[in-house]
Design an enzyme around this catalytic site. Structure first.
Site, mmCIF file in Angstrom:
data_model
loop_
_atom_site.group_PDB
_atom_site.id
_atom_site.type_symbol
_atom_site.label_atom_id
_atom_site.label_comp_id
_atom_site.label_asym_id
_atom_site.label_seq_id
_atom_site.Cartn_x
_atom_site.Cartn_y
_atom_site.Cartn_z
ATOM 1 N N ASP A 307 34.161 37.689 36.041
ATOM 2 C CA ASP A 307 34.673 37.474 37.402
ATOM 3 C C ASP A 307 36.022 36.756 37.394
ATOM 4 O O ASP A 307 36.474 36.232 36.370
ATOM 5 C CB ASP A 307 33.642 36.659 38.198
ATOM 6 C CG ASP A 307 33.950 36.661 39.697
ATOM 7 O OD1 ASP A 307 34.688 37.552 40.156
ATOM 8 O OD2 ASP A 307 33.454 35.760 40.396
ATOM 9 N N GLU A 310 41.422 38.770 38.184
ATOM 10 C CA GLU A 310 42.631 39.494 38.675
ATOM 11 C C GLU A 310 43.876 38.985 37.973
ATOM 12 O O GLU A 310 44.801 39.789 37.803
ATOM 13 C CB GLU A 310 42.741 39.321 40.191
ATOM 14 C CG GLU A 310 41.637 40.022 40.959
ATOM 15 C CD GLU A 310 40.273 39.374 40.801
ATOM 16 O OE1 GLU A 310 40.236 38.136 40.664
ATOM 17 O OE2 GLU A 310 39.268 40.093 40.779
ATOM 18 N N ASP A 415 33.629 41.078 46.806
ATOM 19 C CA ASP A 415 33.080 40.318 47.933
ATOM 20 C C ASP A 415 33.128 41.087 49.249
ATOM 21 O O ASP A 415 33.969 40.835 50.107
ATOM 22 C CB ASP A 415 33.849 38.999 48.089
ATOM 23 C CG ASP A 415 33.723 38.129 46.854
ATOM 24 O OD1 ASP A 415 32.901 38.448 45.975
ATOM 25 O OD2 ASP A 415 34.458 37.134 46.759
#
Ligand code: GLC
Length: 658
Positions: A307, A310, A415
């Site tokens: 996670d 990015e 999300d």
């Protein structure tokens, strides 16, 4: 045919591993301008459909909007959002002229798909250093198949990963996890995985476990496994800056973290506070970071979710100072808006211009290779698993990705919210993701942000029974979302049960797709190219070679309209355990589907296998399968689900329905 046009000096993204033909000049399907960076434009005929873009907002047909492929931690996937967590730079223009375009470019890139001008596709990026692959073929499906060969085989998870998983941001203690395990097991609700979000760690430090809450972690992993449950921990991109923490100390000593221009280690605040980012674009650093997963595989862990890669940045020390300066200036000259403080993303703030990677093509500033970070973090893990246990499969999926990562892991779509519109978005994304090679995918069922409702969760699960990754996940402080938290639990038991009855079929179709560079989910038009109406269907998908799915995605609906390009058998899994089968003629139909029923459609002449009920994938009886659908045969793929012995002809057997 795949032609490769090279502009400038492209960065070796390693997305492509297959063959193409180097081409001279510019592609005939569009116009190229190198005046200000790079720009490709082509005309779209009124009936052209544009497919692709993988994890992107909006529909299957991407026409009529713009998409900025720049991996972004985006918490609200509303209709106006242009960037999500991934950059999948592949589109197919399907019409009289059909061609695919893959822009292999590692930084921010714009796809204006009939947004500025309804009849024009424009793809533009800041530097004219890229490879453009132009794929021509018999139709969009053929083009996609060629593209899938070009970028190589999709990741294959272990079979247990086709079970159902429960997750929540907020499970902290052994008792929390035992409580969820009890909630499922004691109520005979099927479950294969429990996901561990950031709170299992010691102070959010990667590859650590909170020793107070989990005093003997391997014993706890084993305890859960005895109950048929795999624990799947999260790993975040940022490594906490903390003296004495071995991962931090080692990374600093070896110079494996991303650096500022002055050579110091770049600092970004994420969940743990200040962190350094492992330089996963440096093969040595990647191998080092990947090696750390062994700390947890040694404890018995068989899967991970990667996670914040990015990478997400809450703030940097530099930018706090600069933001303050900007704010002060804005106050003085009257241009201040509250957005200046809260709403800015790291890219807009300039965070990605502050650090560098030591790559195979030399030193690169992060913004020049931004879209490759999540890919290479996940690749770090994937490559490490091949060293840790070469013949074993591990579960692995990531939030951020670039094409090429599909060889190392799957993705979840990040999300989302407990919104009805996100059921539809989930459905549409599945096919687009498959086109880009991502087969092991799924969304947070029930919705991540906001409070779910019983009916939303049931309807979403009735889509989730078909997605390879089937996980219920929700954010901190939202309403309880586990299936046992709602009234009339029988309905949830039934819907989850349908998933397990379908696992032999889903696994078989997954494996065939992965082994043949094919898709599991396709738009109807890929299967019925002659049928004009099919190209307009945005809320149904073909699944494998036998099935069509059409989930209900509106609240209070008692059913929905479906379009059948050919005769099909409409099957409903009823809560009593029986199936209701009805032959429907081609055309439009309204079908009733109660909240506790799961619908699917079987194509004319096809049949599929169903297993008996089970509460874990390991306990499924794959020897005794019943066939439903039309009389005929089905070729079932099956294997031990653990090892990489995929190609064995023994793995195929033909099942018959009389
Ligand atoms: C990110 C992830 C989400 C997770 C949370 C806490 O928002 O997308 O799935 O629960 O971080 O780790």
């Amino acid at each position: 045919m795949i032609q490769k046009y090279t502009y400038g000096a492209p960065f070796p993204t390693e997305a492509v591993i297959g063959a193409s033909t180097p081409a001279q000049g510019d592609p005939a399907c569009g116009e190229i301008s190198l005046e200000d960076g790079f720009r490709f434009t082509c005309r779209l005929a009124p009936d052209d459909v544009v497919y692709g873009l993988g994890e992107a907002n909006r529909g299957l047909n991407k026409r009529g909007y713009r998409y900025v492929n720049s991996c972004t931690d985006e918490t609200t996937h509303s209709e106006s959002v242009v960037s999500l967590y991934a950059a999948h730079n592949f589109v197919v223009v399907a019409g009289k002229e059909t061609f695919g375009l893959f822009f292999d470019y590692p930084a921010r890139i714009l796809f204006d798909v009939g947004y500025t001008r309804m009849d024009t596709l424009t793809v533009a990026c800041g530097h004219a250093d890229l490879d453009l692959y132009v794929i021509t073929g018999e139709g969009p499906y053929d083009v996609v198949r060629q593209f899938r060969k070009l970028t190589g085989p999709s990741y294959i998870p272990p079979k247990f990963a086709f079970g159902f998983g429960q997750s929540r941001w907020g499970y902290k203690t052994r008792e929390d996890f035992r409580g969820v395990a009890d909630g499922y097991r004691n109520n005979n609700l099927p479950l294969d995985m429990l996901y561990m979000d950031i709170d299992y760690m010691q102070d959010y430090k990667d590859f650590t476990v909170n020793g107070e809450e989990f005093p003997d972690f391997p014993a706890f992993v084993a305890e859960m496994k005895r109950r048929g449950i795999r624990l799947i921990p999260i790993i975040d991109a940022g490594v906490k800056v903390e003296a004495g923490y071995p991962v931090y100390e080692e990374g600093v000593a070896k110079g494996y973290f991303c650096k500022r221009a002055d050579g110091s280690n770049f600092v970004a605040a994420v969940w743990p506070g200040d962190t350094h980012f492992p330089d996963v674009l440096n093969p040595e650093a990647r191998a080092w970071f990947g090696g750390k997963y062994k700390i947890l595989t040694d404890a018995g862990i068989e899967g991970f979710w990667n996670d914040m890669n990015e990478p997400s940045i809450f703030y940097t020390p530099e930018l706090t100072a600069q933001t303050r300066e900007n704010l002060e200036k804005a106050f003085q000259d009257g241009t201040y808006t509250p957005n200046m403080l809260h709403k800015q993303k790291p890219e807009a703030r300039g965070d990605y211009e502050l650090f560098y990677h030591n790559t195979i093509a030399g030193t690169k500033r992060h913004d020049e290779v931004h879209n490759l970070y999540g890919f290479n973090m996940t690749r770090a893990a994937g490559e490490a698993f091949s060293r840790i246990d070469p013949n074993r499969r591990f579960l692995l999926f990531s939030r951020s990705s670039y094409i090429g990562m599909h060889r190392y892991g799957g993705i979840w779509t990040g999300d989302n919210c407990s919104w009805w519109s996100h059921i539809l978005l989930n459905l549409q994304m599945m096919a687009s993701l498959n086109m880009c090679g991502f087969l092991y995918t799924g969304a947070d069922l029930g919705g991540f942000g906001g409070d779910t409702t019983r009916d939303l969760l049931l309807r979403w699960l009735a889509l989730g029974v078909f997605t390879p990754l089937m996980r219920n996940h929700t954010a901190l402080n939202t309403r309880n979302q586990e299936c046992y938290q709602f009234e009339d639990m029988d309905d949830f038991r039934h819907v989850l049960g349908v998933r397990y009855r379908l696992v032999p079929y889903l696994y078989s179709e997954y494996m065939k797709a992965a082994l043949n560079d094919d898709l599991i989910f396709k738009p109807l038009s890929f299967v019925y190219p002659e049928d004009k109406m099919s190209a307009q269907v945005e809320d149904q998908l073909m699944l494998g070679s036998e099935v069509m799915i059409a989930p209900v995605y509106t609240q209070n609906a008692k059913g929905r309209y479906v379009y059948l390009p050919e005769e099909m058998q409409f099957i409903k899994f009823l809560p009593c355990g029986e199936l209701r089968c009805e032959i429907l003629a081609p055309g439009h139909h309204y079908v009733e589907i109660a909240l506790n029923e799961v619908p699917l459609f079987i194509r004319k002449g096809k049949c599929i296998p169903l297993a008996g009920p089970a509460e874990t994938v390991d306990s499924l009886d794959t020897e005794h399968l019943t066939m439903v659908g039309y009389p005929g045969g089905y070729e079932l793929y099956d294997d031990d689900g653990v090892h990489k012995d995929y190609g064995n002809p023994k793995n195929y057997r033909t099942l018959r329905k009389d």
